[in-house]
Write a protein that holds these residues in place. Structure first.
Motif, PDB file in Angstrom:
ATOM      1  N   SER A 183       0.827  -1.204   0.000  1.00  0.00           N
ATOM      2  CA  SER A 183       0.000   0.000   0.000  1.00  0.00           C
ATOM      3  C   SER A 183       0.865   1.258   0.000  1.00  0.00           C
ATOM      4  O   SER A 183       0.618   2.208  -0.761  1.00  0.00           O
ATOM      5  CB  SER A 183      -0.921   0.004   1.221  1.00  0.00           C
ATOM      6  OG  SER A 183      -1.710   1.173   1.265  1.00  0.00           O
ATOM      7  N   TYR A 223      -6.662   0.903  -5.033  1.00  0.00           N
ATOM      8  CA  TYR A 223      -5.929  -0.347  -4.788  1.00  0.00           C
ATOM      9  C   TYR A 223      -5.172  -0.262  -3.474  1.00  0.00           C
ATOM     10  O   TYR A 223      -5.129  -1.236  -2.711  1.00  0.00           O
ATOM     11  CB  TYR A 223      -4.972  -0.610  -5.942  1.00  0.00           C
ATOM     12  CG  TYR A 223      -4.085  -1.825  -5.753  1.00  0.00           C
ATOM     13  CD1 TYR A 223      -4.498  -3.076  -6.184  1.00  0.00           C
ATOM     14  CD2 TYR A 223      -2.839  -1.721  -5.148  1.00  0.00           C
ATOM     15  CE1 TYR A 223      -3.702  -4.197  -6.014  1.00  0.00           C
ATOM     16  CE2 TYR A 223      -2.026  -2.826  -4.965  1.00  0.00           C
ATOM     17  CZ  TYR A 223      -2.461  -4.062  -5.405  1.00  0.00           C
ATOM     18  OH  TYR A 223      -1.664  -5.158  -5.229  1.00  0.00           O
ATOM     19  N   ILE A 240      -5.972  -3.085  -0.614  1.00  0.00           N
ATOM     20  CA  ILE A 240      -5.021  -4.114  -0.208  1.00  0.00           C
ATOM     21  C   ILE A 240      -4.809  -4.105   1.309  1.00  0.00           C
ATOM     22  O   ILE A 240      -4.535  -5.151   1.906  1.00  0.00           O
ATOM     23  CB  ILE A 240      -3.675  -3.941  -0.964  1.00  0.00           C
ATOM     24  CG1 ILE A 240      -2.901  -5.259  -0.941  1.00  0.00           C
ATOM     25  CG2 ILE A 240      -2.842  -2.802  -0.387  1.00  0.00           C
ATOM     26  CD1 ILE A 240      -1.700  -5.276  -1.868  1.00  0.00           C
ATOM     27  N   ALA A 258      -6.094  -6.768  -5.412  1.00  0.00           N
ATOM     28  CA  ALA A 258      -5.675  -6.415  -4.054  1.00  0.00           C
ATOM     29  C   ALA A 258      -5.745  -7.647  -3.161  1.00  0.00           C
ATOM     30  O   ALA A 258      -4.847  -7.910  -2.351  1.00  0.00           O
ATOM     31  CB  ALA A 258      -6.566  -5.301  -3.505  1.00  0.00           C
TER      32      ALA A 258
END
Length: 347
Positions: free
Chosen positions: A128, A213, A217, A263
């Motif tokens: 991330s 995303y 994630i 993700a």
């Protein structure tokens, strides 16, 4: 806590390189365009080199006790290789080999030094942050800035503490074979996505924000550690199946679903090999898993020039359904404190 922070930094550093360089990142694309080199050709050779580096590491790294020092050396050489690609973009092919060594060594660190019930969160936090870094510093910058900013995170690894890896000969866990089919399917379709779906999204002005995303994630990493690998990964497969079914009729939902699904799938595919590892064979186990991932992306990217829709949609849905069924029938890998204590007892 020290090992969790170290693991997150390793994932973050490698993730920044991956996003900016190896996977059709802006640095690689700009270098290739500046020299008139076909990007498709270049990426194919980078992946061939990357797979070779992974195989080399899988064969040898379990015997390396001072693995953190090796990672630091490889990171420095990787920085030099990226800089060399500014002069001759074909140097990027060498970077694929070096990245293969780094990813196996880093994965073996997750397996040996990060407890199973934190691996999902550790990987998700690093990935991330890499996406946040990409959003803040690697979009819209001039090429010179891109080269500098893409290599800076690699240097963070030099500040990491030392972790030794006691050597013990051990076989790989044969259960990994059962996970190769779904993981190969995920990333084969991912390679096709890069070549077929992404151009359609761009042509229609559809761009899923990278921060979507990055947040997704984090959720996925928490869910994997809280509810286990099997159930959470099946949700990711369902999202991916829905994305392929919606494409190309409903482009906007398809684009968001494919980012959401990967993700979930990225966390699963990057920690499952650590979960399956026997003490002493972490590099071999992780290397075998990464060969599956890298080769499937490579083949999918090559196939993307020869396959299309609607045949691809139906086949993708069938393969993903079979993958979900297979994962559902497998035994949950090592995730609990009790399992971990037994794992340590095998030293």
């Amino acid at each position: 806590m020290k090992s969790e922070a170290t693991g997150a930094v390793l994932v973050f550093s490698y993730g920044c390189y991956l996003l900016s360089f190896q996977n059709l990142g802006p640095v690689l694309v700009n270098f290739a365009n500046a020299e008139g080199v076909d990007v498709f050709w270049l990426v194919n050779w980078i992946y061939v080199s990357h797979i070779a580096g992974i195989a080399f590491s899988a064969a040898l790294l379990d015997r390396v006790v001072r693995r953190m020092e090796l990672i630091k050396i490889m990171m420095l050489v990787l920085v030099l290789t990226v800089l060399a690609a500014a002069v001759d973009v074909r140097a990027a092919i060498v970077s694929g080999f070096l990245a293969g060594i780094i990813v196996v060594a880093s994965g073996s660190f997750l397996a040996r030094h990060v407890v199973p019930w934190n691996r999902g969160k550790v990987f998700a936090i690093g990935a991330s942050l890499a996406n946040f870094y990409y959003f803040l510093f690697l979009s819209g910058e001039r090429l010179g800035h891109l080269v500098l900013l893409s290599t800076l995170p690699l240097l963070l690894v030099l500040l990491l503490p030392r972790f030794d890896f006691a050597y013990r000969s051990a076989p790989v866990n044969r259960d990994f074979v059962f996970y190769t089919v779904p993981v190969f399917t995920f990333y084969l379709l991912g390679g096709i996505m890069y070549g077929v779906m992404e151009p359609v999204f761009r042509e229609n002005g559809i761009s899923v924000h990278v921060l979507f995303y990055a947040f997704a994630i984090l959720v996925a990493g928490y869910l994997y550690d809280r509810f286990g690998r099997k159930l959470t990964s099946i949700f990711g497969i369902l999202f991916l199946t829905a994305s392929f079914i919606m494409f190309p009729v409903y482009l906007q939902p398809s684009a968001y679903l494919i980012q959401l699904s990967y993700a979930f799938i990225d966390v699963f595919a990057m920690i499952i090999w650590a979960d399956l590892s026997n003490f002493g064979s972490e590099a071999r186990q992780y290397g075998l898993g990464m060969i599956i991932i890298a080769s499937s992306i490579f083949f999918g990217f090559m196939l993307s020039r020869h396959v299309g829709y609607p045949v691809n949609t139906a086949l993708s849905a069938i393969l993903l359904t079979l993958s979900a069924f297979l994962i559902g029938t497998l035994r949950e890998p090592l995730t609990s404190p009790e399992d971990y204590v037994r794992w340590l007892g095998r030293r």
